[in-house]
Design a protein around this motif. Structure first.
Motif, PDB file in Angstrom:
ATOM      1  N   SER A 188      12.315  -4.459   2.080  1.00 20.55           N
ATOM      2  CA  SER A 188      10.956  -4.067   2.461  1.00 20.55           C
ATOM      3  C   SER A 188       9.966  -5.151   2.057  1.00 20.55           C
ATOM      4  N   GLU A 189      10.186  -5.739   0.881  1.00 14.58           N
ATOM      5  CA  GLU A 189       9.320  -6.823   0.432  1.00 14.58           C
ATOM      6  C   GLU A 189       9.501  -8.057   1.310  1.00 14.58           C
ATOM      7  N   VAL A 190      10.733  -8.356   1.681  1.00 16.32           N
ATOM      8  CA  VAL A 190      10.989  -9.497   2.563  1.00 16.32           C
ATOM      9  C   VAL A 190      10.269  -9.311   3.894  1.00 16.32           C
ATOM     10  N   LEU A 191      10.387  -8.119   4.484  1.00 20.40           N
ATOM     11  CA  LEU A 191       9.726  -7.852   5.753  1.00 20.40           C
ATOM     12  C   LEU A 191       8.215  -7.968   5.620  1.00 20.40           C
ATOM     13  N   ALA A 192       7.669  -7.425   4.537  1.00 22.71           N
ATOM     14  CA  ALA A 192       6.223  -7.518   4.309  1.00 22.71           C
ATOM     15  C   ALA A 192       5.788  -8.973   4.199  1.00 22.71           C
ATOM     16  N   LYS A 193       6.589  -9.783   3.528  1.00 23.74           N
ATOM     17  CA  LYS A 193       6.257 -11.193   3.351  1.00 23.74           C
ATOM     18  C   LYS A 193       6.190 -11.904   4.699  1.00 23.74           C
ATOM     19  N   PHE A 194       7.208 -11.699   5.526  1.00 23.06           N
ATOM     20  CA  PHE A 194       7.251 -12.379   6.817  1.00 23.06           C
ATOM     21  C   PHE A 194       6.212 -11.822   7.792  1.00 23.06           C
ATOM     22  N   ALA A 195       5.806 -10.565   7.598  1.00 18.99           N
ATOM     23  CA  ALA A 195       4.811  -9.957   8.484  1.00 18.99           C
ATOM     24  C   ALA A 195       3.384 -10.177   7.996  1.00 18.99           C
ATOM     25  N   GLY A 196       3.230 -10.794   6.823  1.00 17.89           N
ATOM     26  CA  GLY A 196       1.896 -11.036   6.295  1.00 17.89           C
ATOM     27  C   GLY A 196       1.218  -9.774   5.807  1.00 17.89           C
ATOM     28  N   ARG A 197       1.990  -8.846   5.252  1.00 18.71           N
ATOM     29  CA  ARG A 197       1.451  -7.576   4.765  1.00 18.71           C
ATOM     30  C   ARG A 197       1.628  -7.452   3.261  1.00 18.71           C
ATOM     31  N   SER A 198       0.839  -6.559   2.664  1.00 13.94           N
ATOM     32  CA  SER A 198       0.876  -6.386   1.213  1.00 13.94           C
ATOM     33  C   SER A 198       1.929  -5.385   0.776  1.00 13.94           C
ATOM     34  N   GLY A 199       2.366  -4.505   1.690  1.00 19.70           N
ATOM     35  CA  GLY A 199       3.381  -3.527   1.332  1.00 19.70           C
ATOM     36  C   GLY A 199       2.835  -2.269   0.687  1.00 19.70           C
ATOM     37  N   GLY A 200       1.527  -2.036   0.751  1.00 14.30           N
ATOM     38  CA  GLY A 200       0.943  -0.837   0.158  1.00 14.30           C
ATOM     39  C   GLY A 200       1.030   0.372   1.067  1.00 14.30           C
ATOM     40  N   PHE A 201       0.463   1.497   0.615  1.00 14.19           N
ATOM     41  CA  PHE A 201       0.438   2.712   1.412  1.00 14.19           C
ATOM     42  C   PHE A 201      -0.506   2.534   2.605  1.00 14.19           C
ATOM     43  N   LEU A 202      -0.029   2.880   3.796  1.00 19.05           N
ATOM     44  CA  LEU A 202      -0.873   2.747   4.987  1.00 19.05           C
ATOM     45  C   LEU A 202      -2.079   3.670   4.936  1.00 19.05           C
ATOM     46  N   LYS A 203      -1.975   4.786   4.220  1.00 20.92           N
ATOM     47  CA  LYS A 203      -3.097   5.726   4.162  1.00 20.92           C
ATOM     48  C   LYS A 203      -4.330   5.097   3.500  1.00 20.92           C
TER      49      LYS A 203
ATOM     50  N   HIS B 106      -4.987   1.839   3.892  1.00 21.17           N
ATOM     51  CA  HIS B 106      -5.314   0.642   4.662  1.00 21.17           C
ATOM     52  C   HIS B 106      -6.601   0.885   5.450  1.00 21.17           C
ATOM     53  N   LYS B 107      -7.573   0.028   5.263  1.00 14.39           N
ATOM     54  CA  LYS B 107      -8.838   0.178   5.972  1.00 14.39           C
ATOM     55  C   LYS B 107      -8.757  -0.490   7.338  1.00 14.39           C
ATOM     56  N   GLY B 108      -9.113   0.248   8.366  1.00 12.89           N
ATOM     57  CA  GLY B 108      -9.072  -0.289   9.718  1.00 12.89           C
ATOM     58  C   GLY B 108      -7.749  -0.011  10.397  1.00 12.89           C
ATOM     59  N   PRO B 109      -7.541  -0.548  11.597  1.00 11.99           N
ATOM     60  CA  PRO B 109      -6.316  -0.319  12.371  1.00 11.99           C
ATOM     61  C   PRO B 109      -5.094  -0.886  11.660  1.00 11.99           C
ATOM     62  N   ILE B 110      -3.931  -0.281  11.912  1.00 12.66           N
ATOM     63  CA  ILE B 110      -2.680  -0.761  11.334  1.00 12.66           C
ATOM     64  C   ILE B 110      -2.312  -2.116  11.927  1.00 12.66           C
ATOM     65  N   HIS B 111      -2.434  -2.229  13.266  1.00 10.92           N
ATOM     66  CA  HIS B 111      -2.083  -3.468  13.954  1.00 10.92           C
ATOM     67  C   HIS B 111      -3.319  -4.325  14.173  1.00 10.92           C
ATOM     68  N   LYS B 112      -3.111  -5.635  14.153  1.00 16.09           N
ATOM     69  CA  LYS B 112      -4.198  -6.570  14.406  1.00 16.09           C
ATOM     70  C   LYS B 112      -4.705  -6.401  15.837  1.00 16.09           C
ATOM     71  N   ARG B 113      -6.030  -6.371  15.996  1.00 17.55           N
ATOM     72  CA  ARG B 113      -6.606  -6.168  17.318  1.00 17.55           C
ATOM     73  C   ARG B 113      -7.671  -7.206  17.610  1.00 17.55           C
ATOM     74  N   GLN B 114      -7.863  -7.419  18.904  1.00 11.75           N
ATOM     75  CA  GLN B 114      -8.940  -8.293  19.363  1.00 11.75           C
ATOM     76  C   GLN B 114     -10.188  -7.444  19.522  1.00 11.75           C
ATOM     77  N   GLY B 115     -11.265  -7.862  18.876  1.00  9.89           N
ATOM     78  CA  GLY B 115     -12.449  -7.024  18.805  1.00  9.89           C
ATOM     79  C   GLY B 115     -13.103  -6.720  20.133  1.00  9.89           C
ATOM     80  N   VAL B 116     -13.023  -7.634  21.105  1.00 10.24           N
ATOM     81  CA  VAL B 116     -13.749  -7.459  22.356  1.00 10.24           C
ATOM     82  C   VAL B 116     -13.245  -6.260  23.140  1.00 10.24           C
TER      83      VAL B 116
END
Length: 396
Positions: A349-364, A366-376
């Protein structure tokens, strides 16, 4: 890449004299969705499919639409609007609150199918690349399904597209590669527009384990279930019995002093030291700490890691801040792991978080959308963080 591999394996077993086949690809997502652009599903006329384009909500309707494509042998772009559960066209509550565009393409037999031959090429990636896919075209010289591929170390592959497409979008692929962000772009053409998905693609993760103890077995099995490549190295050949690691891709008997000579490490290698032997781990660490591996995990308590760091300093191997960002000890995410299977889950799980650029914390939290989005327009895109200038800001 696991999904692509399974699609190719299924594709190569199909009897095209008896079967008709369609490839479904998610090409655009606005708002929320279970799958992101680039998700794929191979659909056969006998009702079987491999892969997925959602969490099970869209597959049934996609199969119905695929039958139209099988009959016409013409690609079709389908839009699923799940914003309103009470009024969506599928008459089921999807709960995704997003808009998903899916390209359905007829698939020919091996050697005649550009779409699947293109996918097969992605399985051999050794570096970052960008795959461009046309999903809408008003230009009669360019048809939906045409593809263009740019690989970081091999250049442009235009085997699956017309010269007209290369002329229009060829210069944009290096820009996408540099940005490391997938994107969709629209181009004016005679009679309307040309719409293209630019998908950032990268090789599968390889897990390199030093130490072939019993607790390495669940790490191997779980990593393989994720579609990753796994290599195990130990200097005791008796520990490397294939019967203990039937799922491993490679077993390497290597003395600790020859790791640099015998073992290859790439920018997509996650190294795990779990030999339980301090002297062995120290000698291996001396050789791999300055490698290209973005992740080095060391099993054991923090005091043991501090002792290893002190020994490196005594050997005139100075750890930079970037080195310390790459080294994880104690290894794994804090999920309360106790058993070997739980520890394997924590490590990977830590390896996946590292390669995905995530911290590995609880999603609940997480501020904002889970997936990266284009603002426009709220589109969802994949971003690659490893080995970029933003590494230290994005990944801890």
């Amino acid at each position: 890449m696991k999904e692509v591999k399974h699609i190719i394996e299924a594709y190569e077993k199909i009897d095209f004299s008896a079967r008709k086949v369609v490839l479904a690809t998610v090409v655009r997502v606005a708002g929320s969705s279970y799958r992101n652009p680039g998700a794929r599903m191979l659909i056969m006329d006998n009702g079987q499919w491999v892969g997925s384009i959602s969490g099970g909500c869209l597959e049934g309707d996609a199969m119905r639409k695929a039958r139209q494509v099988m009959r016409s042998q013409q690609p079709m772009l389908v839009t699923y609007d799940t914003m309103d559960d009470d009024h969506n066209e599928l008459r089921i509550g999807l709960g995704c609150n997003g808009v998903v565009d899916v390209l359905l393409e007829p698939v020919a037999a091996p050697g005649e199918s550009h779409s699947l031959d293109h996918l097969r090429g992605l399985l051999t990636l050794s570096s970052l690349g960008v795959a461009a896919l046309v999903y809408h075209s008003d230009d009669h010289h360019i048809i939906p399904g045409e593809r263009l591929l740019l690989l970081n170390d091999e250049g442009l592959n235009a085997d699956y597209c017309s010269a007209a497409l290369t002329d229009i979008i060829g210069e944009d692929l290096p820009t996408i590669l540099t940005s490391r962000k997938s994107a969709t772009r629209s181009y004016p053409v005679d009679g309307g527009t040309l719409e293209v998905l630019f998908e950032v693609v990268e090789p599968s993760i390889e897990v390199l384990i030093f130490g072939a103890g019993a607790d390495a077995q669940p790490v191997v099995n779980l990593a393989k279930s994720l579609g990753w490549r796994v290599t195990i190295s130990d200097e005791c050949i008796a520990h490397l019995a294939p019967v203990h690691f039937p799922m491993a891709d490679q077993l390497v008997s290597c003395q600790r002093g020859f790791v640099n000579r015998e073992i290859t490490v790439s920018p997509y290698t996650a190294i795990v030291l779990m030999s339980h032997n301090y002297d062995y781990d120290l000698e291996v660490l001396k050789q791999i700490v300055k490698s290209e591996a973005p992740y080095i995990g060391i099993l054991g308590p923090k005091k043991r890691a501090d002792k290893l760091f002190a020994a490196l300093e005594a050997a005139n191997i100075n750890l930079t801040e970037q080195d310390l960002q790459r080294i994880h000890s104690p290894i794994g995410l804090d999920i309360g792991a106790e058993t070997a299977d739980e520890i394997a889950l924590s490590i990977l799980s830590e390896v996946l978080a590292k390669f995905a650029g995530r911290s590995g914390g609880f999603l609940k939290y997480h501020k904002g959308p889970i997936h990266k989005r284009q603002g426009v327009d709220d589109q969802v895109f994949k971003q690659v963080y490893l080995h970029s200038e933003d590494d230290q800001q994005q990944i801890g």
